[in-house]
Design a protein around this motif. Sequence first.
Motif, PDB file in Angstrom:
ATOM      1  N   GLN A   1      65.194 -33.680  33.557  1.00 23.65           N
ATOM      2  CA  GLN A   1      64.076 -34.624  34.009  1.00 23.65           C
ATOM      3  C   GLN A   1      64.980 -35.574  34.466  1.00 23.65           C
ATOM      4  OE1 GLN A   1      60.697 -34.982  32.084  1.00 23.65           O
ATOM      5  NE2 GLN A   1      60.601 -32.991  31.477  1.00 23.65           N
ATOM      6  N   ALA A   2      64.218 -36.414  35.847  1.00 24.59           N
ATOM      7  CA  ALA A   2      64.943 -37.649  36.423  1.00 24.59           C
ATOM      8  C   ALA A   2      65.254 -38.791  35.530  1.00 24.59           C
ATOM      9  CB  ALA A   2      64.114 -38.089  37.411  1.00 24.59           C
ATOM     10  N   GLU A   3      64.711 -38.672  34.331  1.00 21.40           N
ATOM     11  CA  GLU A   3      64.877 -40.024  33.612  1.00 21.40           C
ATOM     12  C   GLU A   3      66.097 -39.713  32.478  1.00 21.40           C
ATOM     13  OE1 GLU A   3      62.058 -38.360  33.745  1.00 21.40           O
ATOM     14  OE2 GLU A   3      61.051 -40.144  34.753  1.00 21.40           O
ATOM     15  N   SER A   4      66.824 -38.370  33.037  1.00 23.58           N
ATOM     16  CA  SER A   4      68.222 -38.179  32.029  1.00 23.58           C
ATOM     17  C   SER A   4      69.176 -38.890  32.691  1.00 23.58           C
ATOM     18  CB  SER A   4      68.508 -36.875  32.099  1.00 23.58           C
ATOM     19  OG  SER A   4      68.564 -36.188  33.460  1.00 23.58           O
ATOM     20  N   LEU A   5      69.106 -39.608  33.826  1.00 30.07           N
ATOM     21  CA  LEU A   5      70.406 -40.424  34.600  1.00 30.07           C
ATOM     22  C   LEU A   5      70.615 -41.499  33.846  1.00 30.07           C
ATOM     23  CD1 LEU A   5      69.242 -39.884  38.440  1.00 30.07           C
ATOM     24  CD2 LEU A   5      71.261 -38.948  37.229  1.00 30.07           C
ATOM     25  N   ASP A   6      71.811 -41.704  33.560  1.00 27.71           N
ATOM     26  CA  ASP A   6      72.230 -43.133  32.894  1.00 27.71           C
ATOM     27  C   ASP A   6      71.746 -44.308  33.750  1.00 27.71           C
ATOM     28  OD1 ASP A   6      73.526 -45.313  31.726  1.00 27.71           O
ATOM     29  OD2 ASP A   6      75.349 -44.208  31.166  1.00 27.71           O
ATOM     30  N   PRO A   7      71.108 -45.051  33.326  1.00 32.71           N
ATOM     31  CA  PRO A   7      70.426 -46.350  34.278  1.00 32.71           C
ATOM     32  C   PRO A   7      71.560 -47.206  34.576  1.00 32.71           C
ATOM     33  CG  PRO A   7      69.810 -46.626  31.874  1.00 32.71           C
ATOM     34  CD  PRO A   7      70.308 -45.227  31.966  1.00 32.71           C
ATOM     35  N   ARG A   8      72.903 -47.300  33.711  1.00 34.22           N
ATOM     36  CA  ARG A   8      73.659 -48.152  34.122  1.00 34.22           C
ATOM     37  C   ARG A   8      74.925 -47.791  35.124  1.00 34.22           C
ATOM     38  NH1 ARG A   8      75.717 -48.466  27.965  1.00 34.22           N
ATOM     39  NH2 ARG A   8      75.355 -46.262  28.592  1.00 34.22           N
ATOM     40  N   MET A   9      74.680 -46.398  35.434  1.00 32.18           N
ATOM     41  CA  MET A   9      75.730 -45.431  36.196  1.00 32.18           C
ATOM     42  C   MET A   9      75.426 -45.346  37.798  1.00 32.18           C
ATOM     43  SD  MET A   9      77.715 -41.946  35.352  1.00 32.18           S
ATOM     44  CE  MET A   9      78.085 -42.441  33.651  1.00 32.18           C
ATOM     45  N   ARG A  10      76.115 -45.831  38.442  1.00 33.79           N
ATOM     46  CA  ARG A  10      75.737 -45.580  40.012  1.00 33.79           C
ATOM     47  C   ARG A  10      75.849 -44.301  40.266  1.00 33.79           C
ATOM     48  NH1 ARG A  10      75.935 -50.610  42.530  1.00 33.79           N
ATOM     49  NH2 ARG A  10      77.093 -52.159  41.530  1.00 33.79           N
TER      50      ARG A  10
ATOM     51  N   PRO B   1      70.068 -45.659  39.459  1.00 33.42           N
ATOM     52  CA  PRO B   1      68.785 -44.759  39.400  1.00 33.42           C
ATOM     53  C   PRO B   1      67.529 -45.476  39.696  1.00 33.42           C
ATOM     54  CG  PRO B   1      70.189 -44.209  37.514  1.00 33.42           C
ATOM     55  CD  PRO B   1      70.775 -45.436  38.428  1.00 33.42           C
ATOM     56  N   HIS B   2      67.465 -46.999  39.058  1.00 31.20           N
ATOM     57  CA  HIS B   2      66.271 -47.707  39.309  1.00 31.20           C
ATOM     58  C   HIS B   2      65.948 -48.056  40.627  1.00 31.20           C
ATOM     59  CE1 HIS B   2      69.039 -51.134  38.919  1.00 31.20           C
ATOM     60  NE2 HIS B   2      68.273 -51.860  39.661  1.00 31.20           N
ATOM     61  N   GLU B   3      66.919 -47.965  41.362  1.00 22.50           N
ATOM     62  CA  GLU B   3      66.742 -48.329  42.965  1.00 22.50           C
ATOM     63  C   GLU B   3      66.044 -47.228  43.727  1.00 22.50           C
ATOM     64  OE1 GLU B   3      69.854 -51.674  44.155  1.00 22.50           O
ATOM     65  OE2 GLU B   3      70.897 -49.962  42.991  1.00 22.50           O
ATOM     66  N   LEU B   4      66.104 -45.962  43.108  1.00 18.48           N
ATOM     67  CA  LEU B   4      65.521 -44.698  43.809  1.00 18.48           C
ATOM     68  C   LEU B   4      64.156 -44.396  43.520  1.00 18.48           C
ATOM     69  CD1 LEU B   4      68.908 -42.466  43.353  1.00 18.48           C
ATOM     70  CD2 LEU B   4      68.231 -44.206  45.209  1.00 18.48           C
ATOM     71  N   SER B   5      63.487 -43.617  44.028  1.00 12.94           N
ATOM     72  CA  SER B   5      62.197 -43.223  43.990  1.00 12.94           C
ATOM     73  C   SER B   5      62.445 -42.053  42.993  1.00 12.94           C
ATOM     74  CB  SER B   5      61.764 -42.532  45.081  1.00 12.94           C
ATOM     75  OG  SER B   5      62.054 -41.458  45.653  1.00 12.94           O
TER      76      SER B   5
END
Length: 296
Positions: free
Chosen positions: A83-92, A127-131
């Motif tokens: 799911q989308a939440e699996s992306l590392d929030p610190r990584m571009r 990731p936080h900058e994306l929908s």
Amino acid sequence: MTLLRAEGVTLGYGRRPVVHDVSLDITEGGVGLIGESGSGKTTLARAFLGLLTPISGNIWYGDQTLKKADLRAFRKDVQPVFQAESLDPRMRVGRSVAEALPRHARHRVAELLEQVGLDPALAARRPHELSGGQRQRVVIARALAVGPRLLILDEPTSALDVTVQARILDLLAGLDTERLLITHNLAVVERLCRTSYVLFAGRVVESGPTGDLLAKPAHPYTRALRDAVPKLGGPPPEASGRTGRTGHTEAVPATTGCPYRLRCPLAAPVCEQPPPLRELGGRRVACHRAEDAPVS
């Protein structure tokens, strides 16, 4: 062609089995794993990814067991889509997609983002900058980076609104990649999977062609899952034992009979015996009284 296959697989955490003697082939056209939370879908997916070792039985990758297979080839052929939440929030985004790529192929990030319908300029964002829909597409792009033959998707649209879900499904349907889809969403399975397996309490209770299975369920549990889906303009789903949302919610141990019998509208004395998984009308069903199910 079967890329991955489970043969009599029992899985558990510690000494507690949660998936019991499951046999399943991942073949062309997409395969769905259907069931409510706790039915063993994700545990089985972990075994297919090599993240969980079976207590008994084997996972086959081609003509070799996963224990003996070339793991480099396996990791390239089989990729998870979380799911989308699996992306590392610190990584571009670009770095996240490029993680699996060799250094000389980092230019492919833009191509991969375009393949999933994203502007390559988004590679510079976090990731936080994306929908939610954009983040899910990034997860899919990352999985596609190594050119897999099979995607294992665990509820890939569960946190998305209906419009975004439709776009993600269109994207997945258009990919030239096989898929194992883990979900409780019957509409998603019907769209993406030619064959489906229904799990209850870690056991396959019904399997067969997805269209037939959903149109005329043979197992009472499959019927309950289908009937629990709201229909536009129709009455609300039944809040009864048929859906398993009231009354008994625990499964019965397989050694003491059918695990579904406390929730089953067809339960009878014969259900005190464990039902075999048998052929019936072009599918397989684990129910003593499947022939007595009401016509859809």
